[in-house]
Design a protein around this motif. Structure first.
Motif, PDB file in Angstrom:
ATOM      1  N   GLU A  91      -4.280   3.066   3.838  1.00 49.06           N
ATOM      2  CA  GLU A  91      -5.349   2.120   3.531  1.00 49.06           C
ATOM      3  C   GLU A  91      -6.595   2.953   3.249  1.00 49.06           C
ATOM      4  O   GLU A  91      -7.110   3.612   4.141  1.00 49.06           O
ATOM      5  N   TYR A 124      -4.603  -0.182  -1.122  1.00 48.90           N
ATOM      6  CA  TYR A 124      -3.489  -0.012  -0.196  1.00 48.90           C
ATOM      7  C   TYR A 124      -2.345   0.675  -0.936  1.00 48.90           C
ATOM      8  O   TYR A 124      -1.988   0.271  -2.048  1.00 48.90           O
ATOM      9  N   PHE A 143      -9.190  -2.183   5.485  1.00 50.15           N
ATOM     10  CA  PHE A 143      -8.699  -3.522   5.811  1.00 50.15           C
ATOM     11  C   PHE A 143      -9.828  -4.449   6.252  1.00 50.15           C
ATOM     12  O   PHE A 143      -9.724  -5.668   6.120  1.00 50.15           O
TER      13      PHE A 143
END
Length: 233
Positions: A71, A107, A87
């Motif tokens: 991420e 991602y 995130f």
């Protein structure tokens, strides 16, 4: 106090309002953690859906780590910001900032040895915000899958962007043209047979379709510096 009097009615009404307000506030506070967890699971579920991993919301958190390997939070120049959690980025807030101050989450997934890049999207439909995710194959050009949602598009018209038949059209489409220029994917009537960079529109939902077109190109344009680095490695 006389229960037939106006004063009693007035005091009773105020009392009921206070009690109901307290109960609603208590319920909201009590359920806050659970609501936050459900939002997190739904986000994971939608990210996974773009790479063909279709799971129930409650199973998304368990499966997410099996497929999402990285991420990253990118700066406008394509560099990775180690101090920002991808995130946790709220695109609604980011879009209110100057572009050079925004963070761009991405991602990186792996499915059966194949690598995918998933980019969050956010734009404007006819009545309110639209958003979603698009996953790209390792060539950073071919779309593996998309997932769209909306805040208030018309049922049977613009709201159709959430349906599988509309989203399936994007699979295999390209975001760059033959000159390697970013063009995204155009949503327009009759476009489904016009090549790699277009899909058919939803009848009666031109403005929502235009919003999807603009959203994809605008969001992906900010990832070009990162894409260029990845494509030359």
């Amino acid at each position: 106090m006389n229960r037939e009097s106006n004063s009693y009615t007035f005091i009773f009404a105020i009392g009921m309002v206070v009690i109901v307000a307290f109960l609603l506030a208590f319920a909201s506070t009590s359920l806050k953690d659970r609501q936050g967890e459900n939002v997190e699971k739904e986000k994971m579920q939608n990210i996974l859906k773009t790479i063909g991993v279709d799971v129930e919301r409650d199973a998304a958190k368990e499966k997410y780590g099996d497929y999402i390997k990285e991420e990253l939070s990118l700066n406008a120049d394509g560099s990775v910001d180690e101090n920002s959690e991808a995130f946790e980025i709220d695109l609604n807030r980011e879009l209110k900032l100057p572009v050079e101050e925004q963070h761009f989450p991405i991602y990186i997934a792996e499915v059966e040895g194949e690598k995918f890049y998933i980019v969050p999207l956010r734009g404007a439909g006819l009545w309110n915000a639209i958003w979603g995710y698009v996953s790209l194959k390792e060539d950073l050009n071919t779309i593996e899958g998309v997932n769209f949602d909306h805040a208030g598009e018309t049922p049977g018209l613009g709201a159709e962007i959430t349906t599988s038949w509309f989203q399936a059209q994007f699979e295999g489409k390209k975001i760059f043209d033959e000159n390697d220029e970013l063009v995204g994917v155009t949503v327009a009537k009759g476009s489904g047979t016009k090549g790699d960079n277009a899909v058919d529109a939803i009848s009666g939902a031109t403005i929502t379709g235009d919003g999807v077109t603009a959203m994809i190109k605008e969001r992906l344009s900010h990832y070009l510096p990162y894409f260029k680095k990845e494509r030359t490695q």
